[in-house]
Scaffold this active site. Structure first.
Site, PDB file in Angstrom:
ATOM      1  N   LYS A 229       2.241  -7.355  -6.316  1.00 60.03           N
ATOM      2  CA  LYS A 229       3.386  -7.569  -5.423  1.00 60.03           C
ATOM      3  C   LYS A 229       4.612  -7.310  -6.277  1.00 60.03           C
ATOM      4  CE  LYS A 229       0.387 -11.338  -4.896  1.00 60.03           C
ATOM      5  NZ  LYS A 229      -0.464 -10.610  -4.008  1.00 60.03           N
TER       6      LYS A 229
ATOM      7  N   ASP B 190      15.281   1.341  -9.959  1.00 60.16           N
ATOM      8  CA  ASP B 190      16.048   2.224 -10.845  1.00 60.16           C
ATOM      9  C   ASP B 190      15.501   2.269 -12.271  1.00 60.16           C
ATOM     10  OD1 ASP B 190      17.764   2.909  -8.810  1.00 60.16           O
ATOM     11  OD2 ASP B 190      19.256   1.400  -9.315  1.00 60.16           O
TER      12      ASP B 190
ATOM     13  N   HIS C 282      -3.818  -6.060  -5.524  1.00 55.80           N
ATOM     14  CA  HIS C 282      -3.225  -7.378  -5.311  1.00 55.80           C
ATOM     15  C   HIS C 282      -1.791  -7.511  -5.852  1.00 55.80           C
ATOM     16  CE1 HIS C 282      -3.586 -11.969  -5.476  1.00 55.80           C
ATOM     17  NE2 HIS C 282      -3.931 -11.661  -4.243  1.00 55.80           N
TER      18      HIS C 282
END
Lengths: 235, 235
Positions: A166, A171, A164
């Site tokens: 996101k 970098d 789930h």
């Protein structure tokens, strides 16, 4: 008398020399200390903060101009938004600023704008990796095929629970995380928030978790004899 | 001769007095500057950072002991987790530390542990407000009825788009945000992340957005002549 005068002259001269010498020592020392104080003040005022947090809120009520985001829009009558402070534009810009790597942990990816930013980075040679949810990687409009065929390394979670997350690590320095899935619906239809956190400790926490998940999930896929899908044609 | 001696004596005395005076001025000034430098150094070394970020990752493989979280577990054979560094326990503890207010913006709420923490706070007189998604407020296992009948003020978003937030602002100082919905499934079944951000600017950003959403959604509900559900029995 001669002795007295000589004594007085010598004493006066010595005292005067001492006074002058002490004056210069005093001047040099206080000046050095004042410089040190001024330098400390300057450094404090001009030092970059060791962290930066920027918060983006959605829904973005404006639709961003595609040409403005990815090249240059010279159409004066263009009705789309050219404001790079718009939240979706800030997200795209953050990806565009990547120099070396983007590590993605996504529930799903259908957003045209975020996908284009990743494709451009892959073309430039930036390393892009992705862990994605097994079921939602095949959702309608999924861009997984596009980015994997452009060179994005990826694995899917292969669990019943949802992958789930996101988030993205750019970098190894900046973390993008929040409630927003990387879909068009999320950007222009939902109430969402995304934090852009530039803090080395936070980036390190996410990197460690990313490495752990990558290893754990790869092992799971191997022990399940799961063929890792690596062909764009599979999606 | 008398004049010469007097002159020599006066000059010597004056020069000596000047030297001694200058020495003390020098000593006082350099000492003042050194103190200022030392104070600056001390302040820098001992100043609390103006922000703190803590990252929680799920799934939590351990099941937290309910009694340990909310009272005290004295059962020596208790098989549940007593480690307050476990991510779900850290979340509960963060809510338990609230002194004045908790502003919630949630897609859904079904978690028994997070609900219990809110109920305890409402009992103590902490102001709890909630904006929740219209559809998911009625999901199976929703705790909206329980917390609203205990005094939590709430509104639902009343849009077709999702009210997809999963954040809380505690005492206008600390923001809890990430991918995790406030459900049991999220805490023990999914891969999730939650950031605990103690930073006054971030808290202010979320507070402004919260106030804006509260106003916008209340206006929308009023103009739609929507009856605000405020009875526990409705859920």
């Amino acid at each position: 008398m001669g002795d007295s005068i000589n004594f007085a002259t010598v004493t006066t001269t010595l005292a005067t020399v001492a006074t002058v010498a002490l004056y210069f020592v005093h001047k040099r020392e206080t000046s050095k200390l004042r410089d040190a104080l001024a330098l400390q003040r300057y450094r404090r005022a001009h030092s970059k903060p060791s962290f930066e947090i920027e918060t983006l809120f959605f829904p973005d009520k404006r639709i961003i101009c595609w040409n403005f985001l990815f090249s240059k829009c010279r159409d004066e009558s263009c009705g789309y938004c050219h404001d790079c402070e718009a939240p979706l534009a800030r997200l795209v810009k953050t990806l565009q600023n990547a120099k070396r790597s983007i590590d993605l942990a996504l529930f799903e990816i259908t957003s045209e704008e975020l996908t284009q930013a990743l494709l451009d980075k892959l073309k430039e040679g930036v390393r892009v990796r992705l862990i994605i949810d097994s079921e939602y990687m095949m959702t309608t409009g999924s861009k997984l095929g596009k980015i994997s065929s452009a060179g994005c390394e990826f694995i899917h979670d292969h669990t019943h629970g949802l992958f789930h997350h996101k988030f993205a690590i750019v970098d190894s320095q900046l973390v993008i995380s929040g409630s927003m899935n990387w879909t068009r619906q999320a950007a222009i239809g939902n109430y969402e928030n995304v934090l852009l956190v530039k803090d080395k400790n936070t980036a390190l926490d996410f990197e460690k978790e990313y490495a752990k998940m990558w290893e754990e999930i790869t092992d799971r896929l191997k022990s399940a004899n799961e063929k890792l899908p690596d062909q764009a044609a599979e999606f």
